[in-house]
Design an enzyme around this catalytic site. Structure first.
Site, PDB file in Angstrom:
ATOM      1  N   ALA A  71       0.852  -1.209   0.152  1.00 58.68           N
ATOM      2  CA  ALA A  71       0.231  -0.079   0.066  1.00 58.68           C
ATOM      3  C   ALA A  71       0.701   1.205   0.060  1.00 58.68           C
ATOM      4  O   ALA A  71       1.921   1.274   0.644  1.00 58.68           O
ATOM      5  CB  ALA A  71      -0.942   0.154   1.329  1.00 58.68           C
ATOM      6  N   ASP A  72       0.446   2.234  -0.572  1.00 58.08           N
ATOM      7  CA  ASP A  72       1.128   3.509  -0.433  1.00 58.08           C
ATOM      8  C   ASP A  72       0.042   4.773  -0.575  1.00 58.08           C
ATOM      9  O   ASP A  72      -1.073   4.554  -1.101  1.00 58.08           O
ATOM     10  CB  ASP A  72       1.993   3.594  -1.803  1.00 58.08           C
ATOM     11  CG  ASP A  72       3.025   5.014  -1.515  1.00 58.08           C
ATOM     12  OD1 ASP A  72       4.117   4.913  -0.913  1.00 58.08           O
ATOM     13  OD2 ASP A  72       2.566   5.863  -2.366  1.00 58.08           O
ATOM     14  N   THR A  73       0.460   5.711   0.208  1.00 62.09           N
ATOM     15  CA  THR A  73      -0.509   6.791   0.385  1.00 62.09           C
ATOM     16  C   THR A  73       0.247   8.321   0.320  1.00 62.09           C
ATOM     17  O   THR A  73       1.378   8.297   1.053  1.00 62.09           O
ATOM     18  CB  THR A  73      -1.372   6.716   1.603  1.00 62.09           C
ATOM     19  OG1 THR A  73      -2.205   5.512   1.713  1.00 62.09           O
ATOM     20  CG2 THR A  73      -2.250   8.218   1.738  1.00 62.09           C
ATOM     21  N   HIS A  74      -0.149   9.242  -0.494  1.00 64.56           N
ATOM     22  CA  HIS A  74       0.419  10.520  -0.724  1.00 64.56           C
ATOM     23  C   HIS A  74      -0.755  11.510  -0.668  1.00 64.56           C
ATOM     24  O   HIS A  74      -1.665  11.363  -1.184  1.00 64.56           O
ATOM     25  CB  HIS A  74       1.303  10.324  -1.921  1.00 64.56           C
ATOM     26  CG  HIS A  74       2.443   9.672  -2.115  1.00 64.56           C
ATOM     27  ND1 HIS A  74       3.633  10.081  -1.307  1.00 64.56           N
ATOM     28  CD2 HIS A  74       2.742   8.592  -2.427  1.00 64.56           C
ATOM     29  CE1 HIS A  74       4.415   9.297  -1.380  1.00 64.56           C
ATOM     30  NE2 HIS A  74       4.088   8.229  -2.076  1.00 64.56           N
TER      31      HIS A  74
END
Length: 194
Positions: A71-74
């Site tokens: 997962a990745d969040t920006h």
């Protein structure tokens, strides 16, 4: 205790909380990848690429028996990434820029197993109320913003700044649960089976 259903390619306590919330059993192997954006990389492309790279990196290190969830969040404001603050001045400047405005959060999730990697993206918009410099300084003093992208935690004290949210609350936290649940179902993994 039941065996894990997947490997979470993240050391994030928030992602663990969210998987716990939906009853998914997991083990943790944090990915070690370069998270630097490519020049002119779009926020959605960056989030999906990094989520995929994290899942693939952990898959390559694993014994290949469990699916791997990356997962990745920006966050993005005015075309600039909302990264983890370098120091108090950086955090306060970032929060002042967000004051009385909206910013976008891109949260991607990718599940890899054998020869297949499937991904999904959540885009949310968060509106902050107007904030005073003194309350921003007090928020920094709480310690919460120090290791948070965008210098706030929607699930913590930072919630008092959020006037409204359009999109996924869990996505803003770091793991969009609707998209995650759909991916798990596609791989035949059950939810709520803790």
């Amino acid at each position: 205790m039941a065996a894990p259903q997947l490997i979470l390619a993240s050391g994030s306590p928030r992602r663990r909380e969210l998987l716990d919330q939906i009853g998914v059993r997991y083990q943790i192997v944090a990915a070690d990848i370069d998270e630097t954006p490519f020049p002119h990389e779009a926020p959605d492309a960056l989030a999906l690429r990094l989520a995929r790279e994290k899942a693939q990196w952990v898959w390559q290190q694993s014994d290949k028996t469990l699916p791997v969830l990356g997962a990745d969040t920006h966050g993005v404001l005015d075309g600039q990434w909302l990264m983890k603050p370098k120091d108090e001045a950086d955090a306060c400047a970032m929060l002042l820029r967000m004051s009385g405005r909206s910013h976008d959060i891109y949260s991607a999730v990718v599940l890899c197993f054998e020869d297949s990697c499937l991904g999904a993206l959540s885009r949310s918009r968060v509106w902050f109320r107007h904030m005073q410099e003194a309350e921003i300084a007090a928020y920094w003093a709480s310690g919460e913003p120090r290791d948070k992208a965008g210098a706030y935690a929607i699930q913590g004290l930072g919630a008092v700044f959020v006037e409204r949210l359009e999109g996924s609350y869990s996505g803003v936290m770091g793991l969009p649960l609707f998209e995650t649940a759909n991916l798990l179902k596609q791989f035949g993994l059950s939810i709520g089976s803790r």
